[in-house]
Design an enzyme around this catalytic site. Sequence first.
Site, PDB file in Angstrom:
ATOM      1  N   THR A 158      36.343  33.318  36.604  1.00 21.11           N
ATOM      2  CA  THR A 158      36.907  32.064  37.141  1.00 21.11           C
ATOM      3  C   THR A 158      36.149  31.739  38.421  1.00 21.11           C
ATOM      4  O   THR A 158      35.087  31.144  38.362  1.00 21.11           O
ATOM      5  CB  THR A 158      38.423  32.184  37.383  1.00 21.11           C
ATOM      6  OG1 THR A 158      38.698  33.338  38.173  1.00 21.11           O
ATOM      7  CG2 THR A 158      39.178  32.268  36.060  1.00 21.11           C
ATOM      8  N   THR A 195      44.158  45.312  37.573  1.00 18.93           N
ATOM      9  CA  THR A 195      43.480  44.296  38.358  1.00 18.93           C
ATOM     10  C   THR A 195      43.764  42.981  37.685  1.00 18.93           C
ATOM     11  O   THR A 195      44.688  42.874  36.892  1.00 18.93           O
ATOM     12  CB  THR A 195      41.972  44.581  38.435  1.00 18.93           C
ATOM     13  OG1 THR A 195      41.372  43.591  39.253  1.00 18.93           O
ATOM     14  CG2 THR A 195      41.329  44.583  37.074  1.00 18.93           C
TER      15      THR A 195
END
Length: 413
Positions: A158, A195
Amino acid sequence: MSASVSPLAPKYYPAMPVIHGVRIATAAAGIKYKGRTDLMLMVFDRPAEAAGVFTRSLCPSAPVDFCRRNLVHGKARAVVVNSGNANAFTGLKGREATQATAEAAAKAIGCATTDIFLASTGVIGEPLDAGKFSHLLGDMAESATEDFWTEAAKAIMTTDTYPKVATETVLLGQVPVTINGIAKGAGMIAPDMATMLSFVVTDAPIKADALQSLLSKGVGSTFNSVTVDSDTSTSDTLMLFATGTAAERGAPEITDAADKRLADFKKALGRVLKSLALQVVRDGEGARKMVEVEVTGAKSAASAKKIALSIANSPLVKTAVAGEDANWGRVVMAVGKAGEPADRDRLAIWFGDIRVAHQGERDPAYSEDATSAYMEGEDIRIRVDLSIGRGKATVWTCDLTKEYVAINGDYRS
């Protein structure tokens, strides 16, 4: 994905070896980003053993809920990941999108939806239109290849500025086995169980229960010891898969994580997880410096970790690092606010090898010039010794810059 690569990016990327039994494909579905891939499909030719750890956020995404349910079966035939939309806090529409994606993937692979795992990353609260990409999965399944790891890492990015990959090869019963991993993450990184997104695959023949034990233990000193901005994502997902194809070359089947033959494998898995976790920190949004925080002499390891995270998550400490300001008083502040046992008059603090504070006051030999020169480096180490016990912990973070504010202020525009 950022327009410029982080100055902390790796100078080179490892050649990712093939792992037999797993194939990967990517596609540009236009979910949010234009002119780049944003969809990844990982196909296991035969059912792979599966393990996973997920966010402890009380507002988990629809894909996280879906994966948790399927993980009970311990088998996987495919993983579908999209970037650009987190499919989190999307209610019934989110659940329908996960179901539609799973059904399309199951049809493309020829398996049950219970063998499919999903992950989404991006903006929270916007409905995900599975119709943008579900029709692509059939062709992707046919075109998937074994040597597409770095491209897979790119597809799940992203605001990341570079793909995150890691690999290790180690002997298991005198037979070489490989561990490959990819990850994404640059902001909203303060994992409690994993994560943002990470997928690790091995060809070692390890059963799901043993695999789960290895993964759950492995995250403690790796993904659970990194922070960028103290924000835990709704989508945190770390999964470990074993194709077992090394058994064809004589590797022994492992059913118990305590099996002594796993000793070298455990270390190699730890190196892969740590490499991926640190790459995430080094790509923290707007980051210009990597920071290691080590706490020793605490009452316990758990206490040491809480204090280390208090330092690593402090905006005042992180902005001081960004400004190359040797403001060790902010470290004192962060120790004091952690809510853990500490004795002001026993406290010692180092920046690198320079002791800046000792026994409750500034070190008599303190040099502002030397410490300021140290702060100009890209890799900063802060060490704190409490001198009240034997507990110790190390965590990693990055600095907090103006770019972090700009990236997150403009995230949806």
